[in-house]
Write a protein that holds these residues in place. Structure first.
Motif, PDB file in Angstrom:
ATOM      1  N   ALA A  56     -21.757  39.893  21.243  1.00 55.07           N
ATOM      2  CA  ALA A  56     -22.991  39.088  21.212  1.00 55.07           C
ATOM      3  C   ALA A  56     -22.853  37.904  22.170  1.00 55.07           C
ATOM      4  CB  ALA A  56     -23.280  38.618  19.787  1.00 55.07           C
ATOM      5  N   GLN A  57     -21.661  37.298  22.189  1.00 58.72           N
ATOM      6  CA  GLN A  57     -21.457  36.199  23.137  1.00 58.72           C
ATOM      7  C   GLN A  57     -21.498  36.706  24.587  1.00 58.72           C
ATOM      8  OE1 GLN A  57     -17.771  33.511  24.181  1.00 58.72           O
ATOM      9  NE2 GLN A  57     -18.669  32.783  22.289  1.00 58.72           N
ATOM     10  N   ALA A  58     -20.949  37.893  24.816  1.00 62.79           N
ATOM     11  CA  ALA A  58     -20.973  38.456  26.173  1.00 62.79           C
ATOM     12  C   ALA A  58     -22.414  38.658  26.635  1.00 62.79           C
ATOM     13  CB  ALA A  58     -20.212  39.777  26.214  1.00 62.79           C
ATOM     14  N   SER A  66     -19.667  29.305  14.442  1.00 61.79           N
ATOM     15  CA  SER A  66     -19.952  30.245  13.346  1.00 61.79           C
ATOM     16  C   SER A  66     -18.849  31.295  13.245  1.00 61.79           C
ATOM     17  CB  SER A  66     -21.289  30.949  13.573  1.00 61.79           C
ATOM     18  OG  SER A  66     -22.302  30.020  13.755  1.00 61.79           O
ATOM     19  N   ASP A  67     -18.427  31.812  14.393  1.00 62.19           N
ATOM     20  CA  ASP A  67     -17.356  32.828  14.390  1.00 62.19           C
ATOM     21  C   ASP A  67     -16.123  32.289  13.660  1.00 62.19           C
ATOM     22  OD1 ASP A  67     -19.041  34.212  16.114  1.00 62.19           O
ATOM     23  OD2 ASP A  67     -17.993  33.522  17.914  1.00 62.19           O
ATOM     24  N   ILE A  68     -15.815  31.041  13.964  1.00 63.68           N
ATOM     25  CA  ILE A  68     -14.579  30.466  13.432  1.00 63.68           C
ATOM     26  C   ILE A  68     -14.720  30.146  11.943  1.00 63.68           C
ATOM     27  CG2 ILE A  68     -13.045  28.459  13.584  1.00 63.68           C
ATOM     28  CD1 ILE A  68     -13.775  28.414  16.637  1.00 63.68           C
ATOM     29  N   THR A  69     -15.827  29.505  11.598  1.00 68.14           N
ATOM     30  CA  THR A  69     -15.981  29.034  10.207  1.00 68.14           C
ATOM     31  C   THR A  69     -16.300  30.167   9.241  1.00 68.14           C
ATOM     32  OG1 THR A  69     -18.281  28.481  10.667  1.00 68.14           O
ATOM     33  CG2 THR A  69     -16.668  26.703  10.847  1.00 68.14           C
ATOM     34  N   ILE A 122      -9.492  39.461  14.669  1.00 70.07           N
ATOM     35  CA  ILE A 122      -9.680  39.400  16.115  1.00 70.07           C
ATOM     36  C   ILE A 122     -11.027  40.050  16.449  1.00 70.07           C
ATOM     37  CG2 ILE A 122      -8.805  40.045  18.382  1.00 70.07           C
ATOM     38  CD1 ILE A 122      -6.032  39.767  17.383  1.00 70.07           C
ATOM     39  N   MET A 123     -11.830  39.276  17.130  1.00 70.01           N
ATOM     40  CA  MET A 123     -13.225  39.662  17.317  1.00 70.01           C
ATOM     41  C   MET A 123     -13.521  40.064  18.764  1.00 70.01           C
ATOM     42  SD  MET A 123     -16.440  37.172  16.653  1.00 70.01           S
ATOM     43  CE  MET A 123     -16.080  36.159  18.071  1.00 70.01           C
ATOM     44  N   ILE A 124     -14.207  41.168  18.899  1.00 65.28           N
ATOM     45  CA  ILE A 124     -14.727  41.543  20.216  1.00 65.28           C
ATOM     46  C   ILE A 124     -16.121  40.928  20.303  1.00 65.28           C
ATOM     47  CG2 ILE A 124     -15.296  43.450  21.753  1.00 65.28           C
ATOM     48  CD1 ILE A 124     -13.187  45.126  20.342  1.00 65.28           C
ATOM     49  N   ASP A 144      -8.814  26.676  28.292  1.00 60.88           N
ATOM     50  CA  ASP A 144     -10.231  26.533  28.648  1.00 60.88           C
ATOM     51  C   ASP A 144     -11.131  26.504  27.421  1.00 60.88           C
ATOM     52  OD1 ASP A 144      -9.496  29.252  28.242  1.00 60.88           O
ATOM     53  OD2 ASP A 144     -11.400  29.874  29.113  1.00 60.88           O
ATOM     54  N   GLN A 145     -10.599  26.954  26.284  1.00 60.37           N
ATOM     55  CA  GLN A 145     -11.418  27.009  25.073  1.00 60.37           C
ATOM     56  C   GLN A 145     -11.317  25.737  24.227  1.00 60.37           C
ATOM     57  OE1 GLN A 145     -13.513  29.724  23.967  1.00 60.37           O
ATOM     58  NE2 GLN A 145     -13.283  30.026  26.165  1.00 60.37           N
ATOM     59  N   GLU A 146     -10.539  24.785  24.683  1.00 63.92           N
ATOM     60  CA  GLU A 146     -10.328  23.574  23.893  1.00 63.92           C
ATOM     61  C   GLU A 146     -11.634  22.861  23.507  1.00 63.92           C
ATOM     62  OE1 GLU A 146      -7.109  21.431  25.654  1.00 63.92           O
ATOM     63  OE2 GLU A 146      -6.513  20.576  23.726  1.00 63.92           O
ATOM     64  N   THR A 197     -26.213  27.630  24.017  1.00 58.73           N
ATOM     65  CA  THR A 197     -25.848  27.325  22.631  1.00 58.73           C
ATOM     66  C   THR A 197     -24.636  28.125  22.151  1.00 58.73           C
ATOM     67  OG1 THR A 197     -27.427  28.948  21.850  1.00 58.73           O
ATOM     68  CG2 THR A 197     -28.202  26.675  21.967  1.00 58.73           C
ATOM     69  N   TYR A 198     -23.968  28.826  23.050  1.00 59.89           N
ATOM     70  CA  TYR A 198     -22.885  29.681  22.550  1.00 59.89           C
ATOM     71  C   TYR A 198     -21.737  28.915  21.881  1.00 59.89           C
ATOM     72  CZ  TYR A 198     -19.122  29.745  26.112  1.00 59.89           C
ATOM     73  OH  TYR A 198     -18.064  29.449  26.909  1.00 59.89           O
ATOM     74  N   PRO A 199     -21.509  27.624  22.245  1.00 59.56           N
ATOM     75  CA  PRO A 199     -20.481  26.912  21.466  1.00 59.56           C
ATOM     76  C   PRO A 199     -20.822  26.840  19.970  1.00 59.56           C
ATOM     77  CG  PRO A 199     -21.013  25.696  23.473  1.00 59.56           C
ATOM     78  CD  PRO A 199     -22.017  26.805  23.367  1.00 59.56           C
TER      79      PRO A 199
HETATM   80  N1  TRP Z   1     -15.224  32.387  24.133  1.00 58.53           N
HETATM   81  C1  TRP Z   1     -14.148  33.310  23.969  1.00 58.53           C
HETATM   82  C2  TRP Z   1     -13.865  33.926  25.331  1.00 58.53           C
HETATM   83  O1  TRP Z   1     -14.508  33.605  26.297  1.00 58.53           O
HETATM   84  C3  TRP Z   1     -14.459  34.415  22.979  1.00 58.53           C
HETATM   85  C4  TRP Z   1     -14.784  33.916  21.605  1.00 58.53           C
HETATM   86  C5  TRP Z   1     -15.971  34.052  20.964  1.00 58.53           C
HETATM   87  C6  TRP Z   1     -13.905  33.232  20.723  1.00 58.53           C
HETATM   88  N2  TRP Z   1     -15.917  33.488  19.741  1.00 58.53           N
HETATM   89  C7  TRP Z   1     -14.672  32.971  19.550  1.00 58.53           C
HETATM   90  C8  TRP Z   1     -12.583  32.786  20.798  1.00 58.53           C
HETATM   91  C9  TRP Z   1     -14.129  32.278  18.489  1.00 58.53           C
HETATM   92  C10 TRP Z   1     -12.045  32.093  19.722  1.00 58.53           C
HETATM   93  C11 TRP Z   1     -12.819  31.829  18.572  1.00 58.53           C
HETATM   94  O2  TRP Z   1     -13.006  34.748  25.467  1.00 58.53           O
END
Ligand code: TRP
Length: 363
Positions: free
Chosen positions: A46-48, A139-142, A41-43, A154-156, A132-134
């Motif tokens: 960087a995306q924020a 990268s986070d997932i793979t 589980i990631m905080i 919403d993340q679909e 480009t955050y998608p």
């Molecule tokens: N975008 C997700 C959110 O807004 C957070 C997030 C970043 C995430 N990387 C992810 C969720 C990878 C699932 C998989 O909360």
């Protein structure tokens, strides 16, 4: 194949009931199901920062809030690696390579990105990093070879984009990455919990959230002033259920045991809804019931949070341990990616040998 979970949240505020029913509760169940080999589980700091670049302090302060929320709902650091995104440079490196596999027009079509650009009034001043955050999310997932990504509805589009990147990568460079599956909440009402004002979504900027860390009296106040049916003025008036968020919350939270405990006059939620629709049932009674239902679920969460709040250094230790494990996992994947892309010059004895021979034969 191992079953691996990766999911996360942006640390831009405390987590609220929408997060709880939309994902946190499920994560705890998945964690305790014993069905997964590894859970990350990631905080997502960087995306924020992609839409908070001018306010790193906000992101910094909210890392501990999100960590406390995780621990308080029952994420167990013995079973789940909680880590901080920015501390894993491999994620940025993967993103840089994946960027070549995605077109600008594909990103522009991503419905989540579209909606968020509107929400933030970026118009033409969209930061490239945000746009480009998608890709970074892929990268986070793979990086963790995640098979399962439990997130809200919403993340679909994000998960779909990640799947496309995986397929593209594997077809160009050979089978390397794992295609993830999304796991949505199973209760309809949990897909997207409305705000207490009846607006489509709980959102900090709209000020319509009930936070997991809200004290009992604050929760009660918020519940008692929730949006219901504006035409249900007198108790005798027939009331509407659709768009009445008190009932949406009851759909999401209440259990048959809650009726037995707090509202034994009604057999179940359907009986309560029927009475409301017929007329003769006042909002206050329904709201008081909802308050009882929520307090019962939030009480143990609040208590656990208070325990961890007394030991903040321990929470940072948990994050550091989780980050170390995540770093190693991501590093392994990055090596495989670079091997597949043949950008592994110093580790490739074959390359050096062939080129030596080529020049030797030219002499
Ligand atoms: N975008 C997700 C959110 O807004 C957070 C997030 C970043 C995430 N990387 C992810 C969720 C990878 C699932 C998989 O909360």
């Amino acid at each position: 194949m191992s079953k691996i979970i990766l999911t996360g949240d942006r640390p831009t505020g405390k987590l609220h009931l929408g997060h709880y029913v939309g994902s946190l509760k499920r994560r705890v169940e998945l964690q305790n199901s014993g069905e997964f080999d590894e859970i990350f589980i990631m905080i997502a700091d960087a995306q924020a920062l992609t839409d908070n670049s001018d306010n790193p302090e906000k992101v910094r302060q909210n890392i501990i809030e999100v960590a406390l929320d995780y621990l308080s709902v029952g994420i167990d650091p013995e079973k789940t690696h909680i880590f901080i995104q920015s501390q894993i440079p491999q994620l940025t490196e993967l993103t840089f390579y994946y960027m070549n596999l995605v077109t600008v027009s594909r990103l522009q079509r991503n419905p989540t990105v579209k909606a968020e650009i509107q929400l933030r009034n970026f118009e033409t001043s969209i930061p490239v990093g945000f746009f480009t955050y998608p890709i970074s999310q892929a990268s986070d997932i793979t990086a963790f070879k995640a098979t399962t990504v439990p997130v809200g509805e919403d993340q679909e589009p994000m998960i779909e984009q990640a799947r496309e990147i995986v397929r593209k990568f594997n077809s160009v460079y050979g089978e390397t990455l794992v295609e993830p599956d999304i796991l949505l909440p199973d209760n309809k009402a949990c897909l997207r919990l409305p705000g207490t004002d009846g607006k489509a979504k709980m959102s900090k900027s709209l000020g319509n959230c009930i936070y997991l860390s809200d004290p009992a009296d604050v929760v009660k106040k918020k519940v008692m002033s929730m949006y219901t049916d504006p035409e249900h003025i007198k108790v005798e008036d027939p009331g509407k259920i659709e768009g009445n968020c008190v009932f949406t919350y009851l759909d999401a939270f209440s259990t048959p045991e809650d009726f037995a405990e707090f509202l034994p006059d009604y057999e179940n939620l359907q009986a309560l809804k029927d009475h409301y629709q017929r007329g003769g049932l006042g909002d206050v009674k329904v709201k008081k019931f909802l308050n009882n239902v929520l307090q019962k679920q939030l009480e143990p969460i609040r208590a656990r949070r208070h325990e961890y709040e007394k030991n903040i250094p321990e929470v940072y230790d948990i994050l550091q341990r989780g980050t170390k494990i995540a770093y190693e996992a991501a590093d392994e994947t990055l090596k495989e990616v670079k091997n597949a892309m043949k950008i592994n010059y110093f580790d490739d004895a074959e390359l050096i040998k062939i080129q030596s021979e080529k020049y030797a034969s030219e002499e």
